[in-house]
Design an enzyme around this catalytic site. Sequence first.
Site, PDB file in Angstrom:
ATOM      1  N   GLY A 172    -106.002 -85.436  -0.391  1.00 38.36           N
ATOM      2  CA  GLY A 172    -104.767 -84.116   0.551  1.00 38.36           C
ATOM      3  C   GLY A 172    -105.203 -84.797   1.311  1.00 38.36           C
ATOM      4  N   ARG A 173    -106.571 -84.717   2.080  1.00 40.48           N
ATOM      5  CA  ARG A 173    -107.434 -84.984   4.205  1.00 40.48           C
ATOM      6  C   ARG A 173    -106.720 -87.047   3.966  1.00 40.48           C
ATOM      7  NH1 ARG A 173    -111.650 -82.436   6.310  1.00 40.48           N
ATOM      8  NH2 ARG A 173    -112.088 -82.189   4.241  1.00 40.48           N
ATOM      9  N   TYR A 216    -116.702 -75.300  10.761  1.00 41.92           N
ATOM     10  CA  TYR A 216    -117.841 -76.213  10.542  1.00 41.92           C
ATOM     11  C   TYR A 216    -118.440 -77.603  11.492  1.00 41.92           C
ATOM     12  CZ  TYR A 216    -113.795 -76.912   7.549  1.00 41.92           C
ATOM     13  OH  TYR A 216    -112.930 -76.779   6.938  1.00 41.92           O
ATOM     14  N   GLY A 272    -110.822 -85.964  -2.129  1.00 42.78           N
ATOM     15  CA  GLY A 272    -112.175 -86.496  -1.212  1.00 42.78           C
ATOM     16  C   GLY A 272    -112.270 -87.689  -0.071  1.00 42.78           C
ATOM     17  N   CYS A 308    -110.512 -65.371  21.688  1.00 44.88           N
ATOM     18  CA  CYS A 308    -111.533 -64.353  22.585  1.00 44.88           C
ATOM     19  C   CYS A 308    -112.191 -64.673  21.532  1.00 44.88           C
ATOM     20  CB  CYS A 308    -111.010 -63.233  22.846  1.00 44.88           C
ATOM     21  SG  CYS A 308    -109.520 -62.976  23.736  1.00 44.88           S
ATOM     22  N   GLU A 309    -113.121 -65.711  22.106  1.00 45.11           N
ATOM     23  CA  GLU A 309    -114.525 -65.606  20.987  1.00 45.11           C
ATOM     24  C   GLU A 309    -115.032 -66.991  21.603  1.00 45.11           C
ATOM     25  OE1 GLU A 309    -115.743 -64.545  17.265  1.00 45.11           O
ATOM     26  OE2 GLU A 309    -113.882 -63.783  17.288  1.00 45.11           O
ATOM     27  N   ARG A 359    -111.179 -76.050  12.313  1.00 42.40           N
ATOM     28  CA  ARG A 359    -112.577 -76.658  11.595  1.00 42.40           C
ATOM     29  C   ARG A 359    -113.530 -76.269  12.777  1.00 42.40           C
ATOM     30  NH1 ARG A 359    -111.526 -81.981  10.417  1.00 42.40           N
ATOM     31  NH2 ARG A 359    -112.920 -81.649   8.982  1.00 42.40           N
TER      32      ARG A 359
END
Length: 444
Positions: free
Chosen positions: A297-298, A339, A253, A366-367, A335
Amino acid sequence: MGKSANQYLKPLTTEINANGNLSVGGCDLVDLAKTYKTPLYIIDEFTLREVCKNYKDAFSKYEKINLMYASKALCTSAITTIIAGEGFGFDVVSGGELFTVYNSGVDMKRVLFNGNNKTYEELEMAINYGIGRISVDNFSELKLLNDIAKQKNKVADILLRITPGIECHTHEYIQTGHLDSKFGFDMSQIDEALILIKNKYKNLNLKGLHAHTGSQIFELKVYQDEVEILIKEILRIKAKYDIDISEINLGGGLGVKYTDSDNPPSVFDVSEIIINTIKNMCEKYNVDYPKIYLEPGRSIISTSGVTLYTVGSQKQVPNGKKYVAVDGGMADNPRPSLYQAEYVAQVANKPNERNYEKVTIAGRYCESGDILIKDIDLPKLEEGDVICVYNTGSYNYSMASNYNRTQKSAMVLVNSGLSDIIVNRETLDDLIRYDVIPSRLKEC
Ligand SMILES: *Cc1c(COP(=O)(O)O)cnc(C)c1O
């Protein structure tokens, strides 16, 4: 103690070279874009190894430390090989991640399996591989794992994943008695689990407790509270059930610096607060120091990664935003659309130009929500310019999709002027590889 690599926005080897281009790991990013095409993920080996060393240095004064890398941030065979070489174990959350680390020759005793709904096949595979620990998440899994271990005449070493009632957001955190989370046993369910393990599940051996409080953590106090809650719980369990628990897993984290306004703590500050809290607690209650697991991880992989894109079309909305479209987007980095994650970018072929204008970097998918970076000041962009987005090592490739039937991008490892492909770019054939046309459709 200095800074640790997670506190930098760019890979540590980032510079502007003699051609006036950006370079990472001694490789000209414009050359890499030409050679390997874009979008292209790049991992700087130096930065990756450096942050691993930061973690090892930071915790070197605590003997019973077990550092593991949370593979879900980025799991490819070359990455796991490097990180295993730095002495880390692995936290895996699927049969696929387990298979990848197994296949890279990782010592299975250094692997821990997490997840809130592991399948029968995955648990069986973990036991067959001789995995070190399984973090059991819920009552069904206690039973399932015990059944599997029993069939194989084995005893599985487990941790209990618990929800300690600490919830962290980026800049603040809240502590509550119970947390509405899909992960782990609520604090009020621990006793029931312990009694089951003690009296019924003879093929499970409880070694420790496991918590993971969140991601992109900036608050050191989260770690202090977590250690205190877990050690108090160990003491309570010992007093009430005479069960000895010697391991605590603090999860991952630790945050990274995605933008200039992000100021994550250093790995050294994190280790200091964890170690001091453990010492204080263990001296106060006169108990042995527990074995500590950490599974970042990050903060291990993010900073070493950048992604290159090529600029294509542009659209100036009358009296509105200027959109600059690139050849990637939400399929290689979901990402921002998932979020509202923010990123910083530079133009690899003209990092020194100062004729800034405010633009929004749009993806090619296409969004309408496929926007990589909103309102960034960049030198006036032209078709063919190469954009370098920073801090994309984590949760980019690992979350990538084939949306719009596009091929997943390649990944290149750079170090001291050398570049090597570590993930091949998918081909058009790859896209139809698993398609099946039932023969009756062909008969008419
Ligand atoms: C996701 C996760 C991690 C890694 O989190 P980072 O924020 O990437 O460090 C570690 N442990 C568990 C249980 C996780 O779910």
